[in-house]
Design a protein around this motif. Structure first.
Motif, mmCIF file in Angstrom:
data_model
loop_
_atom_site.group_PDB
_atom_site.id
_atom_site.type_symbol
_atom_site.label_atom_id
_atom_site.label_comp_id
_atom_site.label_asym_id
_atom_site.label_seq_id
_atom_site.Cartn_x
_atom_site.Cartn_y
_atom_site.Cartn_z
ATOM 1 N N THR A 17 0.833 -1.189 0.000
ATOM 2 C CA THR A 17 0.000 0.000 0.000
ATOM 3 C C THR A 17 0.872 1.245 0.000
ATOM 4 O O THR A 17 1.877 1.319 0.703
ATOM 5 C CB THR A 17 -0.908 0.015 1.243
ATOM 6 N N LEU A 19 0.919 4.999 1.136
ATOM 7 C CA LEU A 19 0.210 5.855 2.086
ATOM 8 C C LEU A 19 0.493 7.317 1.786
ATOM 9 O O LEU A 19 1.617 7.695 1.454
ATOM 10 C CB LEU A 19 0.632 5.536 3.521
ATOM 11 N N ALA A 24 -4.518 5.429 2.627
ATOM 12 C CA ALA A 24 -4.146 4.627 1.467
ATOM 13 C C ALA A 24 -4.447 5.385 0.175
ATOM 14 O O ALA A 24 -5.523 5.976 0.024
ATOM 15 C CB ALA A 24 -4.903 3.303 1.476
ATOM 16 N N ARG A 25 -3.481 5.396 -0.730
ATOM 17 C CA ARG A 25 -3.692 6.017 -2.044
ATOM 18 C C ARG A 25 -4.603 5.135 -2.877
ATOM 19 O O ARG A 25 -4.410 3.916 -2.965
ATOM 20 C CB ARG A 25 -2.353 6.216 -2.752
#
Length: 415
Positions: A17, A19, A24-25
């Protein structure tokens, strides 16, 4: 700067992930290539090129086995037709993240692995049909992960079509550094680094990032790296675990005479030398200065017409009363003295000092002691202007995307 040991870094592949300030993008890796069955040489639907095809341009450092090394290596070529696929060899790191694109389109991302074939482009790929003035599209990829790499085995395009070479630009920059230059902890590592922003931002230049996390200038064991840049920048491969597996203690020397010579070499080294936490402690100031002079002399030997830029390293910030101050205990006197030692020699005006003091503020450093993406952009912008003013280089990138996923804005004016 200090970095997570390689065996831990390799556990955190690009499927992790991303961040943004703890959030979370969304869709951090658009453009994943499609894994397809491996393509035989006589396949009736594909035309196949071997890795030594003269039409394939290799960017950065690749060894004789067509394995990529260091930070942000890649390839490019022009192509006709609707399809592009690539087969990766056995020395490809499993799950390594590639940034890829068509011509000047936004960057896409694809995780690839050893021994497999991936189709990157088909007739429906965005940007595929936008070539102008009768020019073919360009395919390009770059390895984003500084500790990982690929081995190019084959390139495939639509049967009945072909690929074409791309001439090199007339100018070249080489960056010699450590984790700061390699983009350690930046969002997309190598292609989020200040080195990337500088060279892609200038445009119309070739570039190589001979940078690896944790490495010292001094030729000593440093954060797991068995050798320092005094030795390693002369070699094709970096100091990582996979290089040690493939080449042991006998890396291939980099064949300088077979490659375009650098016009500018940027040195950003010393952060690891100055760190008491390295295996053998901090390198004394006088020894570091002597080694810096040796590195500049080595660069001048290999690239006698190159301009050398010695960057002042930054050591982060510390609290001081109710504010923050920049730590300037980073061999500043030694780097300046090394630069001045060449200026005192006949014809020594090829060495220049770039003072980074004041470019970054304390909130441009992330919790792992490296620049944020914004910090990298700031350093790149200042260094770009330094090169423009000092050497009269034009800013040649007038449209192609440089940094990926940096289009942020606030469209809520009433708050």
């Amino acid at each position: 700067m200090r970095f997570i040991p390689a065996f831990l870094a390799c556990l955190s592949l690009a499927t992790a992930t991303i961040l943004e300030n703890g959030q979370a993008r969304l869709n951090p890796y658009p453009g994943q290539a499609v894994k397809i069955p491996n393509i035989a040489d006589n396949d009736p639907t594909w035309k196949t090129y071997p890795p030594d095809a003269h039409q394939i341009s290799y960017k950065g450092r690749w060894c004789s086995k067509y394995i990529s090394w260091w930070s942000s290596p890649g390839i490019n070529f022009r192509y006709a037709g609707d399809d592009v696929a690539i087969t990766f060899g056995e020395h490809t790191s499993n799950g390594v993240l590639l940034a890829w694109r068509i011509s000047g389109q936004p960057w896409n991302f694809a995780n690839v692995t050893a021994g497999d074939t991936y189709q990157f482009i088909n007739k429906d790929t965005p940007g595929q049909k936008t070539a102008v003035d009768g020019q073919q599209n360009t395919f390009e990829f770059r390895v984003t992960n500084w500790a990982l790499g690929v081995q190019l085995k084959r390139v495939h395009v639509t049967k009945g079509t072909r690929i074409y070479g791309i001439p090199e630009f007339h100018r070249k920059i080489e960056m010699i550094g450590d984790s700061l230059t390699a983009g350690y902890t930046a969002t997309y590592e190598g292609i989020s680094s200040f080195a990337w922003g500088l060279c892609e931002g200038l445009g119309n230049v070739e570039f190589t990032f001979t940078a690896y996390s944790g490495i010292c200038l001094t030729d000593k064991l440093c954060w797991g790296n068995p050798r320092g840049q005094l030795y390693q920048w002369l070699q094709t491969s970096d100091t990582g675990f996979r290089a040690q597996q493939i080449y042991g203690t006998n890396p291939e020397p980099w064949p300088f005479n077979k490659h375009q010579k650098a016009d500018i070499v940027v040195i950003n080294l010393g952060t690891n030398d100055s760190n008491q936490g390295t295996e053998t402690g901090r390198v004394p100031d006088a020894e570091f200065q002597a080694n810096y002079i040796k590195l500049i002399a080595s660069i001048h030997e290999k690239y006698p017409r190159a301009q050398v830029i010695a960057m002042q390293i930054w050591q982060g910030f510390y609290s001081y009363g109710n504010t923050h101050l920049q730590n300037l205990d980073g061999y500043q006197a030694g780097i300046l003295a090394a630069v001045d030692s060449f200026k005192k020699k006949d014809g020594g005006n090829f060495v220049h000092y770039f003072n980074t003091t004041g470019i970054l503020q304390h909130n441009d450093i992330n919790p792992l002691w490296h620049p944020t993406d914004t910090g990298h952009i700031k350093v790149a912008a200042h260094l770009m202007q330094f090169i423009k003013l000092k050497f009269n280089w034009e800013l040649g990138n007038t449209g192609k995307e440089v940094y990926s996923h940096t289009t942020y804005w606030n469209d809520l004016p009433d708050y």
